[in-house]
Design a protein around this motif. Structure first.
Motif, PDB file in Angstrom:
ATOM      1  N   GLY A 169      -6.755  34.693 -13.829  1.00  0.00           N
ATOM      2  CA  GLY A 169      -7.268  34.381 -15.153  1.00  0.00           C
ATOM      3  C   GLY A 169      -6.970  35.504 -16.128  1.00  0.00           C
ATOM      4  O   GLY A 169      -6.989  36.673 -15.743  1.00  0.00           O
ATOM      5  N   GLY A 170      -6.655  35.132 -17.389  1.00  0.00           N
ATOM      6  CA  GLY A 170      -6.399  36.172 -18.379  1.00  0.00           C
ATOM      7  C   GLY A 170      -5.326  35.798 -19.373  1.00  0.00           C
ATOM      8  O   GLY A 170      -4.987  34.624 -19.549  1.00  0.00           O
ATOM      9  N   ILE A 171      -4.765  36.830 -19.994  1.00  0.00           N
ATOM     10  CA  ILE A 171      -3.860  36.632 -21.130  1.00  0.00           C
ATOM     11  C   ILE A 171      -2.383  36.606 -20.739  1.00  0.00           C
ATOM     12  O   ILE A 171      -1.540  36.229 -21.530  1.00  0.00           O
ATOM     13  CB  ILE A 171      -4.050  37.756 -22.174  1.00  0.00           C
ATOM     14  N   ALA A 172      -2.078  37.056 -19.510  1.00  0.00           N
ATOM     15  CA  ALA A 172      -0.665  37.281 -19.152  1.00  0.00           C
ATOM     16  C   ALA A 172      -0.199  36.305 -18.075  1.00  0.00           C
ATOM     17  O   ALA A 172       0.004  36.677 -16.924  1.00  0.00           O
ATOM     18  CB  ALA A 172      -0.459  38.721 -18.691  1.00  0.00           C
ATOM     19  N   THR A 173       0.008  35.043 -18.463  1.00  0.00           N
ATOM     20  CA  THR A 173       0.593  34.072 -17.532  1.00  0.00           C
ATOM     21  C   THR A 173       2.114  34.180 -17.566  1.00  0.00           C
ATOM     22  O   THR A 173       2.770  34.111 -16.534  1.00  0.00           O
ATOM     23  CB  THR A 173       0.166  32.643 -17.892  1.00  0.00           C
ATOM     24  N   PHE A 226      -1.054  45.324 -19.841  1.00  0.00           N
ATOM     25  CA  PHE A 226      -2.103  46.092 -19.159  1.00  0.00           C
ATOM     26  C   PHE A 226      -3.089  46.662 -20.188  1.00  0.00           C
ATOM     27  O   PHE A 226      -4.315  46.568 -20.015  1.00  0.00           O
ATOM     28  CB  PHE A 226      -1.459  47.222 -18.340  1.00  0.00           C
ATOM     29  N   GLU A 227      -2.571  47.217 -21.263  1.00  0.00           N
ATOM     30  CA  GLU A 227      -3.429  47.805 -22.294  1.00  0.00           C
ATOM     31  C   GLU A 227      -4.294  46.747 -22.975  1.00  0.00           C
ATOM     32  O   GLU A 227      -5.431  47.026 -23.367  1.00  0.00           O
ATOM     33  CB  GLU A 227      -2.568  48.523 -23.354  1.00  0.00           C
ATOM     34  N   ALA A 228      -3.743  45.533 -23.113  1.00  0.00           N
ATOM     35  CA  ALA A 228      -4.457  44.479 -23.852  1.00  0.00           C
ATOM     36  C   ALA A 228      -5.402  43.664 -22.982  1.00  0.00           C
ATOM     37  O   ALA A 228      -6.218  42.903 -23.497  1.00  0.00           O
ATOM     38  CB  ALA A 228      -3.430  43.542 -24.502  1.00  0.00           C
ATOM     39  N   SER A 229      -5.303  43.824 -21.665  1.00  0.00           N
ATOM     40  CA  SER A 229      -6.073  42.975 -20.744  1.00  0.00           C
ATOM     41  C   SER A 229      -7.423  43.596 -20.405  1.00  0.00           C
ATOM     42  O   SER A 229      -7.727  44.723 -20.804  1.00  0.00           O
ATOM     43  CB  SER A 229      -5.260  42.748 -19.462  1.00  0.00           C
ATOM     44  N   SER A 230      -8.186  42.867 -19.628  1.00  0.00           N
ATOM     45  CA  SER A 230      -9.496  43.370 -19.224  1.00  0.00           C
ATOM     46  C   SER A 230      -9.850  42.821 -17.843  1.00  0.00           C
ATOM     47  O   SER A 230      -9.192  41.918 -17.321  1.00  0.00           O
ATOM     48  CB  SER A 230     -10.567  42.947 -20.239  1.00  0.00           C
ATOM     49  N   GLY A 231     -10.902  43.400 -17.259  1.00  0.00           N
ATOM     50  CA  GLY A 231     -11.441  42.877 -16.009  1.00  0.00           C
ATOM     51  C   GLY A 231     -10.466  42.926 -14.855  1.00  0.00           C
ATOM     52  O   GLY A 231      -9.664  43.854 -14.704  1.00  0.00           O
TER      53      GLY A 231
END
Length: 276
Positions: free
Chosen positions: A238-242, A36-41
């Motif tokens: 979409g994003g970093i956490a799949t 959560f801290e590293a993600s965006s949008g």
């Protein structure tokens, strides 16, 4: 020889059913909070909702998800433990009690589709081990991620790259339908029934656990990186956490076979263990 009562097993299974449906393990929550801290949008917002949902479920004693799953139970029965009752009957009685106020998701005959109305039968696996304890590992498995899992008998000639290609093929097909960020259990080896068992058991390993065999450990690291590079992201937005983790369990197999099973688990990752 030590004994254990029918009621003890029933009560513990009922407790595990309820508690596993109402809270995400602290280790997984910590990783979700870091994502959560590293993600965006939009992914950032989705991860925030997941963390809030877990907090509210715990406070209000409500299930984390509307799909409370079909119950999978692994029993490790000590050879010095005396059990004078049908232990699978005790497990199913515990499931029925534990699901009194949870959604019942099990139908009898798969083609007749009539609800059994108490979420039984559970899928029970038993194994004899040394000692006088009974270990109950219980995992309610929802259909969303289970439906997107897969198994394939590969040719040994495809090697490590072929295994990676098949795992990524399964994850790409799942997209957001498996409610990522997911945990991916992979079973390699054995035969047609053993590989999926390896994948299922891999999902019970702690998030921080690493495979003992160097090849499996390397695969876990490389596949986690490759899966997250797909960019599917939280809930498929979409994003970093799949994926939060990839766990590989392996077993010897026939010289002409390379069985590979991919069992996907959603971010809720419900499972608890009791040692009696």
């Amino acid at each position: 020889m030590r004994t254990i009562s029918y009621d003890t097993v029933v009560n513990q299974v009922a407790r595990l059913c309820q508690e596993s449906n109402m809270a995400i393990e602290p280790e997984i929550v910590s990783v979700l909070e870091a994502k959560f801290e590293a993600s965006s949008g939009l992914e950032h917002e989705m991860l925030q909702q997941i963390v809030i949902n877990n907090k509210l479920a715990g406070e209000k004693q409500l299930p984390l998800c509307q799909d409370t799953g079909i119950v999978v139970v692994f029993l490790e029965i000590g050879t010095e433990l005396h059990i004078d009752f049908d232990i699978e009957a005790a497990v199913n009685a515990g499931v029925a009690e534990g699901y009194t106020y949870l959604r019942k998701s099990v139908v009898g005959h798969p083609l007749e589709r009539v609800n059994t109305k108490d979420n039984t039968p559970a899928i029970v696996h038993q194994r004899l081990v040394a000692g006088d304890k009974l270990t109950i590992s219980l995992a309610p498995k929802g259909a969303g991620s289970e439906n997107m899992s897969g198994m394939k008998m590969l040719s040994p000639s495809v090697g490590v790259d072929g295994v990676k290609d098949y795992v990524l093929e399964v994850i790409k097909a799942a997209k957001g339908k498996a409610c990522p960020p997911m945990i991916v259990g992979i079973g390699i080896g054995g035969n047609f029934e053993k590989a999926p068992m390896l994948a299922k058991e891999a999902l019970l390993r702690p998030l921080s656990d690493e495979a003992d065999h160097p090849l499996d450990k390397k695969l876990e690291q490389e596949l986690l990186r490759a899966i997250n590079e797909l960019g599917i992201g939280t809930m498929g937005v979409g994003g970093i956490a799949t994926a939060l983790a990839v766990k590989v369990n392996s077993f010897p197999c026939h010289i002409a076979s390379l069985p590979v099973a991919v069992n996907i688990q959603c971010h809720v990752a419900r499972h608890l263990t009791a040692v009696l």
